[in-house]
Design an enzyme around this catalytic site. Structure first.
Site, mmCIF file in Angstrom:
data_model
loop_
_atom_site.group_PDB
_atom_site.id
_atom_site.type_symbol
_atom_site.label_atom_id
_atom_site.label_comp_id
_atom_site.label_asym_id
_atom_site.label_seq_id
_atom_site.Cartn_x
_atom_site.Cartn_y
_atom_site.Cartn_z
ATOM 1 N N HIS A 1 48.609 70.495 64.324
ATOM 2 C CA HIS A 1 48.295 71.630 63.452
ATOM 3 C C HIS A 1 49.349 72.739 63.543
ATOM 4 C CE1 HIS A 1 45.874 73.567 60.632
ATOM 5 N NE2 HIS A 1 44.712 73.635 61.250
ATOM 6 N N ASP B 1 49.451 71.893 58.108
ATOM 7 C CA ASP B 1 48.235 72.628 57.757
ATOM 8 C C ASP B 1 47.162 71.652 57.283
ATOM 9 O OD1 ASP B 1 49.382 75.087 58.331
ATOM 10 O OD2 ASP B 1 50.221 75.289 56.310
#
Length: 496
Positions: A467, A471
């Protein structure tokens, strides 16, 4: 002219190896690129070729020693092989420094432990005081917070004193024991044949790490087929024999009343292999480093299965390889990676490195653990090329013949837990990669299609991603693109 033989590059994150086998001895004539020795790392076996033609001079790192990258292994006298006889003499003198001195003593010291390692614990003494030892025979094993280090005898003779007992913590310059050598010490060299190599009916010496593993686990050398030079048993041979299915044991007697000692008697303690230790370390590092998250979806496999059934016979006839599902998934992932390039990137310090190519890692289970061979430039390959590469890499992985280079440089990984029956799971990232796709079992399930309930072959998909780079939008888009490409494989041909 003297030429140095050094440890080659061992691969990404591999900093040291153990000298397993020397195929040459001082004085032997060698040709350029002829194999001199074999090194064992926690991942693969690495062969060291001769950098030049000439006469083998001196062995610096004996069998069983742990060496770092670029460490000096041996020397060669490059040029005419006529110098073989003279070169052998000084080497022989060096290999038995105390053979002519009556009653001299040789200290057994802690070997080099590696960068940033300052102490070790004495784990096991293989010899007792009074035992006769041959030069380079394993005396004891040390454990550090990184690796296990075997300590060979620096000379032939008799072990007269153990200074650091089992369990003692020693620093990098400590003395472990004393060997008394002198007249008759050279005669003790045949004692090396008392290792498991002798019991196997061969006159070749097995790899020290293999002897140790057999002794620890009570494995009979006679039951193992060696794959090393001249039938020498290597560590991988022992691991494969240990992992082979065993006959069911006889029914146990009625259990006694539960108690701690009784439970302990029914337990088995086996030391982790280096490969398993590396797998454990890398997976934990992945969890500790990456901001790992997983997104899920499902795919209707109807169209892929139909296309495969329609063309599988023609495909096999033309290309000589079966058409499987992995080539479809590889193609679908490449298609999605082109649209969402951050999934095909990695973090390097404060930079993001985008890869304008796809080196696809295909996870494969082996008897000793999971490995990930890499198919390089998969984005430029056809279905047939991908299927051939997957078959070839998978066979080499199962046989333990993958080289270090074949497991490096991957940019994305596919893992198929479905072959073991997994319905859904969250794969762990293969660092430094930022994405891994988990495939699962194909299962018939009732689905609502155009207002009708129909039975369709469905598979759950899981994308674990970093992450820090990817995204949620990018991750979901990637998985949707994979789903779309598999549910309508014609999109792959049309680049849609």
């Amino acid at each position: 002219m003297s030429v140095e033989v050094r440890v080659p590059t061992l691969g990404e994150s591999v900093t040291e190896a153990t000298v397993a086998t020397w195929f040459k001895k001082p004085g032997d004539t060698v040709a350029v690129d002829e194999m001199l020795c074999e090194l064992e790392t926690d991942k693969v076996t690495v062969e060291v070729p001769s950098p030049a033609a000439g006469t083998f001079g001196e062995i610096i790192a004996a069998e069983g020693e742990t060496v770092g990258v670029d460490a000096l292994l041996a020397t060669l006298n490059a040029g005419d092989s006529a110098g073989a006889a003279p070169a052998a003499a000084p080497a022989a003198e060096k290999s038995a420094p105390a053979s002519d001195a009556a009653g001299s003593s040789v200290d057994v010291m802690v070997p080099t432990l590696g960068e940033s390692v300052t102490e070790a614990t004495v784990a096991t003494w293989f010899k007792a005081v009074g035992d006769t030892v041959a030069q380079d025979e394993m005396l004891c094993e040390l454990e550090t917070d990184k690796v296990s280090v075997e300590v060979p005898a620096p000379a032939a003779g008799t072990l007269t004193e153990i200074i650091a007992a089992e369990g003692a913590t020693v620093d990098a310059t400590a003395k472990l024991g004393v060997i008394s050598s002198g007249k008759g010490a050279a005669a003790s060299a045949p004692a090396a044949t008392s290792t498991p190599a002798a019991t196997s009916g061969k006159d070749v010496e097995n790899a020290p790490s293999a002897n140790k593993l057999m002794a620890e686990n009570g494995v009979d050398a006679g039951s193992i087929t060696g794959t090393g030079k001249d039938g020498r048993i290597m560590k991988d041979d022992v691991l494969k024999a240990m992992s082979a299915p065993k006959a069911a044991p006889a029914p146990a007697a009625a259990p006694r009343a539960a108690s701690a000692p009784a439970d302990a008697a029914r337990e088995e303690r086996v030391k982790m292999t280096k490969l398993r230790q590396t797998i454990a370390r890398r997976l934990k590092e992945s969890q500790n480093t990456a901001a790992m998250l997983t997104t899920y979806n499902e795919v209707d496999m109807t169209e892929v299965m139909s296309l495969r059934n329609e063309y599988k016979d023609l495909f096999l006839k033309k290309h000589g390889v079966k058409l499987g599902f992995m080539s479809f998934f590889t193609k679908a992932c490449i298609h999605a990676l082109n649209e969402v390039p951050e999934v095909n990137a990695e973090i390097d310090g404060t930079d993001i490195v985008y890869k304008n190519y796809v080196n696809m890692g295909i996870a494969a289970g082996t008897p000793t653990g999971l490995v990930v061979p890499v198919i390089r430039d998969a984005d430029g390959m056809s279905f047939a090329d991908i299927e051939k590469a997957i078959a070839e890499k998978g066979a080499r992985a199962r046989d333990g013949k993958l080289s270090m280079a074949e497991m490096q440089g991957g940019t994305f990984t596919i893992s198929n837990g479905g072959v073991y029956g997994s319905l859904m799971s969250s794969p762990i990232l293969n660092p430094p990669q930022s994405g891994i796709l988990g495939m699962h079992k194909i299962q018939d399930r009732p689905m609502a299609i155009n207002g009708q309930v129909v039975i369709r072959p469905m598979m759950y998909l899981a994308l674990s991603y970093d992450h820090r780079i990817v995204d949620g939008k990018g991750a979901v888009t990637f998985l949707v693109r994979v789903k779309e490409a598999l549910e309508d494989p014609r999109r792959l041909l049309m680049d849609l």
